[in-house]
Design a protein around this motif. Structure first.
Motif, short mmCIF file in Angstrom:
data_model
loop_
_atom_site.label_atom_id
_atom_site.label_comp_id
_atom_site.label_asym_id
_atom_site.label_seq_id
_atom_site.Cartn_x
_atom_site.Cartn_y
_atom_site.Cartn_z
N ALA A 285 0.83 -1.21 0.00
CA ALA A 285 0.00 0.00 0.00
C ALA A 285 0.86 1.26 0.00
O ALA A 285 0.59 2.21 -0.74
CB ALA A 285 -0.94 -0.01 1.21
N ARG A 286 1.92 1.26 0.81
CA ARG A 286 2.81 2.42 0.86
C ARG A 286 3.58 2.59 -0.45
O ARG A 286 3.79 3.71 -0.92
CB ARG A 286 3.81 2.32 2.02
N LEU A 287 4.01 1.48 -1.04
CA LEU A 287 4.72 1.56 -2.33
C LEU A 287 3.79 2.08 -3.43
O LEU A 287 4.23 2.85 -4.29
CB LEU A 287 5.29 0.20 -2.71
N GLN A 288 2.53 1.70 -3.39
CA GLN A 288 1.57 2.21 -4.37
C GLN A 288 1.37 3.71 -4.19
O GLN A 288 1.27 4.45 -5.17
CB GLN A 288 0.25 1.45 -4.26
N GLN A 289 1.32 4.15 -2.94
CA GLN A 289 1.22 5.59 -2.67
C GLN A 289 2.44 6.32 -3.22
O GLN A 289 2.32 7.37 -3.85
CB GLN A 289 1.09 5.85 -1.17
N ALA A 290 3.62 5.77 -2.96
CA ALA A 290 4.86 6.39 -3.45
C ALA A 290 4.85 6.47 -4.97
O ALA A 290 5.21 7.51 -5.55
CB ALA A 290 6.08 5.61 -2.96
N THR A 291 4.43 5.40 -5.61
CA THR A 291 4.36 5.39 -7.07
C THR A 291 3.40 6.46 -7.57
O THR A 291 3.69 7.17 -8.54
CB THR A 291 3.92 4.00 -7.58
N GLY A 292 2.28 6.60 -6.88
CA GLY A 292 1.31 7.64 -7.26
C GLY A 292 1.88 9.04 -7.17
O GLY A 292 1.61 9.89 -8.01
N TRP A 293 2.68 9.28 -6.13
CA TRP A 293 3.33 10.59 -6.03
C TRP A 293 4.30 10.80 -7.17
O TRP A 293 4.36 11.88 -7.77
CB TRP A 293 4.05 10.74 -4.69
N LEU A 294 5.07 9.77 -7.48
CA LEU A 294 6.10 9.91 -8.51
C LEU A 294 5.54 10.00 -9.92
O LEU A 294 6.07 10.73 -10.76
CB LEU A 294 7.10 8.76 -8.41
N ASP A 295 4.45 9.27 -10.19
CA ASP A 295 3.88 9.33 -11.55
C ASP A 295 2.77 10.38 -11.67
O ASP A 295 2.11 10.49 -12.69
CB ASP A 295 3.41 7.95 -12.02
N ARG A 296 2.57 11.13 -10.60
CA ARG A 296 1.63 12.25 -10.55
C ARG A 296 0.17 11.82 -10.66
O ARG A 296 -0.69 12.60 -11.06
CB ARG A 296 1.96 13.30 -11.62
N SER A 297 -0.12 10.58 -10.30
CA SER A 297 -1.50 10.12 -10.34
C SER A 297 -2.27 10.46 -9.06
O SER A 297 -3.49 10.32 -9.02
CB SER A 297 -1.57 8.61 -10.62
N ILE A 298 -1.55 10.90 -8.02
CA ILE A 298 -2.21 11.38 -6.80
C ILE A 298 -1.67 12.74 -6.44
O ILE A 298 -0.59 13.14 -6.87
CB ILE A 298 -2.05 10.40 -5.61
N SER A 299 -2.47 13.46 -5.66
CA SER A 299 -2.09 14.79 -5.20
C SER A 299 -2.31 14.87 -3.69
O SER A 299 -2.89 13.97 -3.09
CB SER A 299 -2.93 15.86 -5.90
N ALA A 300 -1.87 15.96 -3.12
CA ALA A 300 -1.99 16.15 -1.68
C ALA A 300 -3.46 16.17 -1.27
O ALA A 300 -4.28 16.78 -1.94
CB ALA A 300 -1.32 17.45 -1.28
N PRO A 301 -3.76 15.51 -0.15
CA PRO A 301 -5.13 15.59 0.37
C PRO A 301 -5.36 16.95 1.00
O PRO A 301 -4.42 17.71 1.20
CB PRO A 301 -5.14 14.49 1.45
N PRO A 302 -6.61 17.27 1.32
CA PRO A 302 -6.87 18.55 1.97
C PRO A 302 -6.16 18.61 3.33
O PRO A 302 -5.86 17.57 3.93
CB PRO A 302 -8.39 18.57 2.16
N CYS A 303 -5.93 19.80 3.79
CA CYS A 303 -5.27 20.01 5.08
C CYS A 303 -6.08 19.36 6.18
O CYS A 303 -7.28 19.59 6.30
CB CYS A 303 -5.14 21.50 5.34
N PRO A 304 -5.43 18.54 7.02
CA PRO A 304 -6.16 17.88 8.11
C PRO A 304 -6.73 18.85 9.15
O PRO A 304 -7.71 18.53 9.81
CB PRO A 304 -5.12 16.95 8.74
N THR A 305 -6.16 20.04 9.27
CA THR A 305 -6.67 21.00 10.27
C THR A 305 -7.72 21.94 9.69
O THR A 305 -8.31 22.72 10.42
CB THR A 305 -5.53 21.82 10.88
N HIS A 306 -7.94 21.86 8.39
CA HIS A 306 -8.95 22.72 7.76
C HIS A 306 -10.08 21.91 7.16
O HIS A 306 -10.74 22.35 6.24
CB HIS A 306 -8.31 23.59 6.67
#
Length: 92
Positions: free
Chosen positions: A68-89
């Protein structure tokens, strides 16, 4: 710059387990809450954090969590995922 001679550093590292080394790396690469806004879109920082966490899970014999963590890392590197909304907002 370290004041400890390289041979002494190497000897000290030999006494630390691989899991402990991975955990230290994961702690160093983790994005601290106070840095979240600054690094939320930094793909290298996000992927590094996820890869280090994956290594810890792999060494703890938790391959599904590692994947799961490697898939997340791949998503960041291939730009298929973006930052989630701010947890405090988030929604109130």
């Amino acid at each position: 710059m370290s004041l400890v001679p390289p041979s002494t550093q190497s000897e000290a590292l030999q006494e630390v387990s691989t899991l402990e080394l991975a955990q230290v790396l994961a702690e160093r690469l983790a994005i601290a809450p106070q840095d979240w806004h600054r690094l939320k879109a930094n793909r290298k920082a996000q992927a590094s954090q996820q890869i280090a966490a994956a290594l810890v899970f792999l060494l703890k014999d938790q391959p599904q969590e590692a994947i799961a963590r490697l898939q997340q890392a791949t998503g960041w590197l291939d730009r298929s995922i973006s930052a989630p909304p701010c947890p405090t907002h988030g929604k109130r």
